[in-house]
Design a protein around this motif. Structure first.
Motif, PDB file in Angstrom:
ATOM      1  N   ALA A 266       0.906  -1.244  -0.072  1.00  0.00           N
ATOM      2  CA  ALA A 266       0.092  -0.124  -0.010  1.00  0.00           C
ATOM      3  C   ALA A 266       1.083   1.354   0.022  1.00  0.00           C
ATOM      4  N   ARG A 267       1.924   1.267   0.727  1.00  0.00           N
ATOM      5  CA  ARG A 267       2.755   2.537   0.789  1.00  0.00           C
ATOM      6  C   ARG A 267       3.251   2.549  -0.402  1.00  0.00           C
ATOM      7  N   THR A 268       4.005   1.668  -1.221  1.00  0.00           N
ATOM      8  CA  THR A 268       4.559   1.613  -2.432  1.00  0.00           C
ATOM      9  C   THR A 268       3.605   2.218  -3.462  1.00  0.00           C
ATOM     10  N   VAL A 269       2.227   1.679  -3.613  1.00  0.00           N
ATOM     11  CA  VAL A 269       1.365   2.387  -4.553  1.00  0.00           C
ATOM     12  C   VAL A 269       0.973   3.578  -4.179  1.00  0.00           C
ATOM     13  N   ILE A 270       0.677   3.938  -2.792  1.00  0.00           N
ATOM     14  CA  ILE A 270       0.080   5.392  -2.590  1.00  0.00           C
ATOM     15  C   ILE A 270       1.317   6.303  -2.844  1.00  0.00           C
ATOM     16  N   ALA A 271       2.656   5.979  -2.608  1.00  0.00           N
ATOM     17  CA  ALA A 271       3.780   7.021  -3.032  1.00  0.00           C
ATOM     18  C   ALA A 271       3.801   7.210  -4.311  1.00  0.00           C
ATOM     19  N   ARG A 272       3.314   6.218  -5.210  1.00  0.00           N
ATOM     20  CA  ARG A 272       3.491   6.478  -6.559  1.00  0.00           C
ATOM     21  C   ARG A 272       2.059   7.179  -7.209  1.00  0.00           C
ATOM     22  N   LYS A 273       0.933   6.685  -6.698  1.00  0.00           N
ATOM     23  CA  LYS A 273      -0.312   7.214  -7.368  1.00  0.00           C
ATOM     24  C   LYS A 273      -1.068   8.096  -6.598  1.00  0.00           C
ATOM     25  N   GLY A 274      -0.723   8.138  -5.301  1.00  0.00           N
ATOM     26  CA  GLY A 274      -1.708   9.016  -4.395  1.00  0.00           C
ATOM     27  C   GLY A 274      -2.702   8.158  -3.703  1.00  0.00           C
ATOM     28  N   ILE A 275      -3.271   8.389  -2.504  1.00  0.00           N
ATOM     29  CA  ILE A 275      -4.563   7.436  -2.098  1.00  0.00           C
ATOM     30  C   ILE A 275      -5.773   7.611  -2.918  1.00  0.00           C
TER      31      ILE A 275
ATOM     32  N   HIS B 268      11.762  17.579   9.241  1.00  0.00           N
ATOM     33  CA  HIS B 268      10.704  17.432   8.376  1.00  0.00           C
ATOM     34  C   HIS B 268      10.826  16.784   7.413  1.00  0.00           C
ATOM     35  N   TRP B 269      12.055  16.799   6.685  1.00  0.00           N
ATOM     36  CA  TRP B 269      12.340  16.013   5.271  1.00  0.00           C
ATOM     37  C   TRP B 269      12.427  14.665   5.595  1.00  0.00           C
ATOM     38  N   HIS B 270      13.168  14.157   6.814  1.00  0.00           N
ATOM     39  CA  HIS B 270      13.325  12.945   7.082  1.00  0.00           C
ATOM     40  C   HIS B 270      11.956  12.199   7.499  1.00  0.00           C
ATOM     41  N   THR B 271      11.206  12.971   8.170  1.00  0.00           N
ATOM     42  CA  THR B 271       9.783  12.317   8.866  1.00  0.00           C
ATOM     43  C   THR B 271       8.797  11.987   7.438  1.00  0.00           C
ATOM     44  N   TYR B 272       8.914  13.184   6.473  1.00  0.00           N
ATOM     45  CA  TYR B 272       8.258  12.821   5.226  1.00  0.00           C
ATOM     46  C   TYR B 272       8.737  11.671   4.370  1.00  0.00           C
ATOM     47  N   ARG B 273      10.086  11.636   4.322  1.00  0.00           N
ATOM     48  CA  ARG B 273      10.838  10.660   3.573  1.00  0.00           C
ATOM     49  C   ARG B 273      10.248   9.188   4.275  1.00  0.00           C
ATOM     50  N   ASN B 274      10.467   9.091   5.516  1.00  0.00           N
ATOM     51  CA  ASN B 274      10.162   7.829   6.175  1.00  0.00           C
ATOM     52  C   ASN B 274       8.769   7.482   6.089  1.00  0.00           C
ATOM     53  N   ARG B 275       8.036   8.681   6.149  1.00  0.00           N
ATOM     54  CA  ARG B 275       6.235   8.193   6.301  1.00  0.00           C
ATOM     55  C   ARG B 275       5.639   8.943   5.145  1.00  0.00           C
ATOM     56  N   LEU B 276       6.420   8.764   3.987  1.00  0.00           N
ATOM     57  CA  LEU B 276       5.506   9.266   2.580  1.00  0.00           C
ATOM     58  C   LEU B 276       4.203   8.951   2.473  1.00  0.00           C
TER      59      LEU B 276
ATOM     60  N   ALA C 250      -6.513   7.852  -5.994  1.00  0.00           N
ATOM     61  CA  ALA C 250      -6.137   6.999  -7.291  1.00  0.00           C
ATOM     62  C   ALA C 250      -6.117   5.510  -6.897  1.00  0.00           C
ATOM     63  N   THR C 251      -5.850   5.353  -5.633  1.00  0.00           N
ATOM     64  CA  THR C 251      -5.015   3.782  -5.392  1.00  0.00           C
ATOM     65  C   THR C 251      -6.428   3.019  -5.159  1.00  0.00           C
ATOM     66  N   THR C 252      -6.484   1.595  -5.753  1.00  0.00           N
ATOM     67  CA  THR C 252      -7.512   0.982  -5.190  1.00  0.00           C
ATOM     68  C   THR C 252      -7.128  -0.295  -4.552  1.00  0.00           C
ATOM     69  N   ILE C 253      -8.126  -0.907  -3.751  1.00  0.00           N
ATOM     70  CA  ILE C 253      -7.708  -2.015  -2.980  1.00  0.00           C
ATOM     71  C   ILE C 253      -7.154  -3.244  -3.880  1.00  0.00           C
ATOM     72  N   ALA C 254      -7.592  -3.367  -5.219  1.00  0.00           N
ATOM     73  CA  ALA C 254      -6.884  -4.234  -6.106  1.00  0.00           C
ATOM     74  C   ALA C 254      -5.566  -3.926  -6.483  1.00  0.00           C
ATOM     75  N   ASP C 255      -5.185  -2.608  -6.427  1.00  0.00           N
ATOM     76  CA  ASP C 255      -3.964  -2.121  -6.882  1.00  0.00           C
ATOM     77  C   ASP C 255      -2.793  -2.579  -5.451  1.00  0.00           C
ATOM     78  N   ILE C 256      -3.328  -2.565  -4.470  1.00  0.00           N
ATOM     79  CA  ILE C 256      -2.540  -2.797  -3.315  1.00  0.00           C
ATOM     80  C   ILE C 256      -2.339  -4.457  -3.088  1.00  0.00           C
ATOM     81  N   THR C 257      -3.461  -5.089  -3.432  1.00  0.00           N
ATOM     82  CA  THR C 257      -3.273  -6.593  -3.034  1.00  0.00           C
ATOM     83  C   THR C 257      -2.513  -7.017  -4.521  1.00  0.00           C
ATOM     84  N   ALA C 258      -2.509  -6.544  -5.506  1.00  0.00           N
ATOM     85  CA  ALA C 258      -1.841  -7.007  -6.652  1.00  0.00           C
ATOM     86  C   ALA C 258      -0.568  -6.835  -6.370  1.00  0.00           C
TER      87      ALA C 258
END
Length: 202
Positions: free
Chosen positions: A20-29, A95-103, A31-39
């Motif tokens: 989920a973190r990978t897809v959301i970082a790429r597409k935003g929440i 702030h930068w490291h927080t955003y990077r680690n919790r993108l 536009a992300t579907t549950i099917a995207d996450i499980t795939a």
């Protein structure tokens, strides 16, 4: 067997969260579907619902954990003995490291805040720690003669908004190149410092 099932369940949930973190970082929440996450996780769509009722419920859990960690992250910039430049750098780095680690959390909560009152509150709470720190910093600077007549709260809100947008642009999936951490932190630190301690040109 129960212990194995629990271990396997934690591993599956971790895989779903990571995906989920990978897809959301790429597409935003939004536009992300549950099917995207499980795939992305290589799991069945049904497995998602063993852990979360919805993608919003998943992000809510992330947001609550994130909020609970906020004060710990703030300790590095509130300690005594730092110069003004050092404090500006530490604030920018935190702030930068927080955003990077919790993108994924930052993207998800900020986007859901636009359409959901609960997430608007979570976003306000996530931003409250840096805003409070910068507000206090401006007040101390004003006691030394800097930025006279400015509203400390408004300056803090403007700086945090700039930090958030800059981090999003640099770290989100919209960019093809990996950002230079050191250069980005130094840029934020310089802007932070000059906004508060810069001398006016007459």
């Amino acid at each position: 067997m129960a212990e194995f099932a629990t271990h396997r369940g934690r591993r599956t949930q971790a895989a779903i969260d990571t995906a989920a973190r990978t897809v959301i970082a790429r597409k935003g929440i939004l536009a992300t579907t549950i099917a995207d996450i499980t795939a992305e996780a290589g799991r069945s769509a049904a497995s998602f619902y063993n852990y979360y009722d919805s993608k919003e419920a998943m992000v809510r859990q992330w947001a609550l954990r994130f909020r609970d960690e906020a004060n710990d992250r703030a300790q590095s910039v509130t300690r005594h003995g730092l110069s003004n430049r050092e404090r500006a750098y530490e604030a920018a780095a935190a702030h930068w490291h927080t955003y990077r680690n919790r993108l994924a959390e930052m993207i998800s909560v900020s986007q859901l805040a636009m359409v959901n009152d609960d997430f608007a509150q979570y976003w306000a709470e996530m931003c409250a720690v840096p805003i409070s720190f910068i507000t206090d910093t401006v007040k101390r600077a004003q006691s030394q003669g800097y930025c006279p007549g400015d509203d400390p709260q408004l300056i803090a809100e403007a700086i945090v908004a700039m930090f958030n947008q800059f981090c999003y642009i640099q770290l989100s999936g919209a960019r093809s190149e990996e950002p230079d951490d050191r250069a980005c932190i130094q840029t934020l630190a310089n802007i932070f410092y000059r906004a508060i301690y810069g001398e006016e040109v007459h």
